[in-house]
Enzyme design. Sequence first.
Site, mmCIF file in Angstrom:
data_model
loop_
_atom_site.group_PDB
_atom_site.id
_atom_site.type_symbol
_atom_site.label_atom_id
_atom_site.label_comp_id
_atom_site.label_asym_id
_atom_site.label_seq_id
_atom_site.Cartn_x
_atom_site.Cartn_y
_atom_site.Cartn_z
ATOM 1 N N HIS A 423 59.842 15.582 52.500
ATOM 2 C CA HIS A 423 61.038 15.783 51.681
ATOM 3 C C HIS A 423 61.336 17.266 51.462
ATOM 4 O O HIS A 423 62.442 17.617 51.044
ATOM 5 C CB HIS A 423 60.915 15.047 50.343
ATOM 6 C CG HIS A 423 60.001 15.675 49.341
ATOM 7 N ND1 HIS A 423 58.741 15.189 49.076
ATOM 8 C CD2 HIS A 423 60.156 16.744 48.525
ATOM 9 C CE1 HIS A 423 58.173 15.923 48.132
ATOM 10 N NE2 HIS A 423 59.015 16.887 47.784
ATOM 11 N N ASP A 453 55.278 10.958 53.613
ATOM 12 C CA ASP A 453 55.875 12.174 53.062
ATOM 13 C C ASP A 453 55.131 13.421 53.539
ATOM 14 O O ASP A 453 54.852 14.331 52.762
ATOM 15 C CB ASP A 453 55.916 12.128 51.542
ATOM 16 C CG ASP A 453 56.840 13.212 50.953
ATOM 17 O OD1 ASP A 453 57.799 13.599 51.646
ATOM 18 O OD2 ASP A 453 56.578 13.660 49.831
ATOM 19 N N SER A 524 55.948 21.129 45.701
ATOM 20 C CA SER A 524 55.795 20.127 46.756
ATOM 21 C C SER A 524 55.282 20.775 48.037
ATOM 22 O O SER A 524 55.791 21.800 48.487
ATOM 23 C CB SER A 524 57.131 19.442 47.045
ATOM 24 O OG SER A 524 57.335 18.380 46.167
#
Length: 570
Positions: A423, A453, A524
């Site tokens: 992402h 992910d 992230s």
Amino acid sequence: MPKPFTPIISGLLLGSVLLQSCATLISGSRQTIRIVGQPAGSTIYVNDQPVEAKPLADGGAKVSLRRKGTSEIRIKHEGYKDYNEVLKANRVNGVTYLNYLLIPVGLVGGVVGAAAGSSNSGPSLGPLVLGLLAPLGALGVDAGTGANRRFTETEVHALMPRLPKPVANGQSVAAGPVNVRVKGGDKMGNFLVMKETKEILYFGKTLDINSETLQNTVSNTLKELGYNVPAAGRSVFSAASAARYTLQAEMRNIKYDINANSPYEALARFETSCTVEVTWKLVNQTRQTVVEQKTSGSSVKFEKGGSAAFEDAFENALYTFLDQPTTTAALANPNAPALASTGLEAANASASTGLGSTSAVKPNLAASEKMAPISVRRAAPLKPTGDNGIGAAARCVATIVTSDGHGSGCFISPDGYLVTNAHVVGNDATVDVLLADGLQAKGRVVRLNPDMDLALLKVDTDGLTAFQLPTGGVVEVGSDVFAIGTPADKELGQSIAKGIISGRRKLDGRTLLQTDVSINGGNSGGALVARSGQLLGIVNAKLVGQGIEGIGFAIPADQVSEALQLKFID
């Protein structure tokens, strides 16, 4: 001696005239209603029974309804939204007043009949009573047939938007928040009597909206169309674990009018019309906007105000959005990035596209696909300073700048391979990589696993400090951990936060490490490491919401090699 047949004959003749009720004779017990707007070949039901409708040259149809009581009209056509309308015969039919004109006639006839039937003992009251009851009997006949009432509506406009076809394989879509950007006191429209404005209608006074009700409308509509809508539950993971997409809505414009065709409410026919404009966002589980588009919906209801027209218009706008080719294409794509969802926020900073724009998802590799292994040079174990390897670990973490924001990444080989979240890179084929020593390099996305992910990037730089990926092992719950990444701003690269491992959780069939370490937008793809500097996980999400704090997640580092099909060589 009186002639007894005289009052009898006069009473019967008078009654036979008066009992022929005016409304029943002149108007009949049924009324013709014109229906327009429906697709050709639609089936019309009245009170759940199919009826024969007379087609009109303009594509409409005429149906005959009983004047008595209520008639529920339902129009069905394959591939279109059903139209429902309830018509009530609640207006007095003016013709029925003619019955009252017969009352004086009945009185005169009754008096004459009474006089003719008089005897020595006094006049006969039978004909007089009959003359008075006859008009009342006529009124009773009209009431029995329903001819004393009428529908104020003579024409029904059937608004039937085309239904979108359910996407094969039942993509999971959650109904997200519906934000109403109309403020209390904003003008919506007018109350018009015979097309003349009598009152201005304001939001919050004439019409109020419950956002939760609209969200339920979205959820129910998605279910009806065959999409997999996760059920809400008490668990913090209940919504987050199932839905690949979240559908959000924002409303800024409502046009709402009430029309009356008479200044007298008892005689007026009311129509409430509503048109809404809604900006829809289809957001994947990584908080990226897949499709964003504005649609409008309209509705007309035969009532004075109320929310029915608004709710129907909102639903019609939803159908229009779901029928758009860009929407159906996005929902048909099984390889769109997906990880976080309602309540579970991807921990990267990103920006969405502009209002009214439409974008499609770029196809990516799915975890289930067989991928040829990529040969990667194995990094040497980190050399900690004393008993602390955090400083060495920080040199293995980089900042990744994308077209939508920034995130973090972890080098796993000295020849330039690094791991981040799918992402974070989104649909970008290339990104900018800011190294710990201040240098900048161009990174290429060489592999994606959206279901896990994870993304693998490559920069053309050698001699880098990198993590050595673990091949197994269990992280102890309660052990100290450190998150390294670039929270909030690119200037904060290699920031370090401390916490503990709070647990190991099963989420959507995957195992994630739960931690209370501080995680913010931009973290992230960053590293979750032990005090020795050993890489334990790749930070990817945190729970957000009122009353929720300190619940973050990371992908276990020992799953990275298999998820990205990496083959390490010495």
